[in-house]
Design an enzyme around this catalytic site. Sequence first.
Site, short mmCIF file in Angstrom:
data_model
loop_
_atom_site.label_atom_id
_atom_site.label_comp_id
_atom_site.label_asym_id
_atom_site.label_seq_id
_atom_site.Cartn_x
_atom_site.Cartn_y
_atom_site.Cartn_z
N GLU A 22 0.78 -1.23 0.00
CA GLU A 22 0.00 0.00 0.00
C GLU A 22 0.81 1.28 0.00
OE1 GLU A 22 0.34 -1.24 4.45
OE2 GLU A 22 0.11 -2.23 2.52
N GLU A 31 -5.91 -2.54 -0.47
CA GLU A 31 -4.76 -1.63 -0.48
C GLU A 31 -5.18 -0.16 -0.39
OE1 GLU A 31 -1.95 -2.95 0.00
OE2 GLU A 31 -2.71 -4.96 -0.36
#
Length: 921
Positions: free
Chosen positions: A322, A356
Amino acid sequence: MGLMLGSLRRTDYKTLFRYIKLRTHQLLCVILRVAKLFPLTAHGRYRRMEEFKGQPRLPKFAVPKRYDIRLKPDLSACKFGGSVAIDLDIVDNTRFIVLNAVELSIDNASVSFSPRRSSKVFQPSKVELIDEDGILVLEFTETLPIGVGVLAIGFEGILNDRMKGFYRSTYVHNGEKKNMAVTQFEPVEARRCFPCWDEPACKATFKITLDVPSELVALSNMPVSEEKVHGALKTVSYQESPIMSTYLVAVVVGLFDYVEDHTSDGVKVRVYSQVGKANQGKFALHVAVKTLELYKEYFAVPYSLPKLDMIAIPDFAAGAMENYGLVTYRETALLYDDQHSAAANKQRVAIVVTHELAHQWFGNLVTMEWWTHLWLNEGFATWISYLAADSLFPEWKIWTQFLAETTEGLRLDGLQESHPIEVDINHAGEVDEIFDAISYRKGASVIRMLQSYLGAKPFQGSLASYIKKHAYSNAKTEDLWAALEEGSGEPVKKLMNSWTKQKGYPVVSVKAKDQKLKFEQSQFLSSGSSGEGQWIIPITLCCGSYDKQKNFLLQTKSETLDMEESLGCSVAACSWIKLNVDQTGFYRVKYDEDLAAKLRHAIERQELTATDRFGILDDSFALCMACQQPLTSLLALMGAYTEELDYTVLSNLISTSLKVDRIVADARPELADNTRQFFINLFRNSAERLGWESKKGESHLDALLRGEILTALAELEDDETLNEASRRFQVYLNDRNTPLLPPDTRKAAYVAIMQKVSTSNRSGFESLLRVYRETDLSQEKTRILSALASCPDKGITLEVLNFLLSSEVRSQDAVFGLYVSREGRETAWKWLKDNWDHIEKTYGSGFLITRFVSAVVSPFASFEKAKEVEEFFAPRTKPSIARTIKQSIERVHINAKWVQSIQNEEDLADAVIELAYGEDY
């Protein structure tokens, strides 16, 4: 001691007291270091570099505020050079600066510290890199002045091939193999790229500059602020980032295409891919744009950066990462090909993208204070990814599918060698192992349980308050509980501490007597042993109808409920009683025989929801494995699902059948054929309904189910399935676009082909390898790898395993081929032992190496094998795999006990024959 003091002169007293003071201080330091509480400040306690070794956290006498990083990757030589200037606030008297670095070559002449309010430059007298702890220690002859200064360091490093730090990934462009440069810094790998304070709490801003070949695309967290071309090279500078943690910094350099869109409030969103694959990014792009808008509304806080890039990386250890503003993915988790990707691939892309992007708020904007609180990031992102996917694709019934996440959490947490959701991390080497089903799946499940208990609106409002309060800062679990308590008025901390601070979970036993139900809780362990845990359990139950429900907290070991008083009906009058309605609670339920029988009949009459049908089966399987319920009872329950149509319930029935099939073959091989026939009968109706080819207008769930049903029948060696698969596969070899073998059923065909392969009949194996070599779709390659391992022939199994370590298989993908047939277990174990040094060198620390251990070891089912495994790993255990080894050995013990239990079931043979062939057989 008193006798000695009486004969000393005054000067000797002073010497003695100095000696005592020194020794006392040294002893105190030893005690505190052992306790992992070594002082983090106070210069006087640090006198030698050696004192910094083995510490879990960096000392806090210097705090980074801003990084100015310049990197120059050499993609041909696979190395990089760089420099970093760190705005540093010295907050305590010290002669040392201690930060993180590993596998970097530090140019000592370039290291200096320059106070802002002085012209003096401090050069360290000693620079030492301690690789085993990942720290760089700078020692100065003078005490550094308190206040802000600039620490400058030059360095060089290797673009490694281990998919962590600053590493290289390979791809083919115009027939030529090329390298790209990629970063993967979570959890503690930024230190492999540049010296830094590599801890989540040490947030700072980042100004990044890259010197790269002119023809390449260079990406980082922020938009480009300036780009200058100097012949074959160009210098790319990026806008300064908001305050963030080092593990979220990202850089990618290579050749890419992209597709682009914008959110309704103007955020530019791009999906990057290898050249020629841009169209495969369109689905993920659509999901990303809609998800950013959804999260903006849910969190009541807009996305905080001006752009969002998502990029598919050919070599990537995790599913995705992420990084703020530049999210990196495996190709299989981001790209979707309409013609060659299966429905399961499409759903995975949606779930991973929504996961994410949740981190852009819950993790990046508000960050865990330390890795003990990892579950705050991963558990929450897992839970809300389903909320987002349900909003975007309601027809997927994604919350029913979420139960598979809960099951994985329950199975790992049923081990004695599990760990609490909040687990103490005492060294960087321990972090990788907690990226597991406890942090992700149990974390997500207890959040779902809490949201169900508090209500959706109070939960959402509290989260929005939490995000606003801790934005651009760090938080602990207690901060989330405080926000939820304030927003709901419920004792959240008291309730949830029992779920996050102790490992395991309860099984609630329920018995009916007169007009009352008696509940008892105890810790569930898959070994069948009794644990000591106790929980505050949100109990939900319904009686004969979903209109008659009762909710309460079970806070003691046992409690009795009067049904007449609570629900206005007697136990006898209830056609069935179901606890843990819709499986929102993270616990198992054990019913007495009468209550269990009523639920079995309710399943046959299709009176229960899909989530409850799933839960009853899952709990029964777990109790059977723990030897708390006979296999005959589980099989009788499975027989109630012959008319089952729901995808998630059938998926669980499939996985349960395949596990029982293996354990029966170990325990009672004479019953194996009859057991298999029973399972084949369970799935034949669905297989005939769905067929091999997709139907126009069919549901996403039918597409998912078709692949799983046919693959299961292939693994069970159903003749009809094997023959049809072979026919269709031959057509596919000549025409890769044939409608006879669409993506959803290809794995089933591949598994079926491998069932008939042997060392004397290799044609199917060679054909599959040819398909593998000719495709450039990552999803197709992983499908084939997972099918190759299913071959029962030991010689072919060894060839497949050796193929996994060849240059033809990317390191990230080898784990897909580890799940071998029952016949191949011993071959896989010998192979693992023979290749362990190579595997350890290739994968090092990280969760991929743990997959090698668990996949090969866990399927065994004998105490002798458990001892053999333990002896092999005894001299080879490292912190990064220690927990996985213990868990895998425990699973072998559980399987061995289950085998013994099944061997002692006297009426099992008759029950299996009746289920397989009917009462008249």
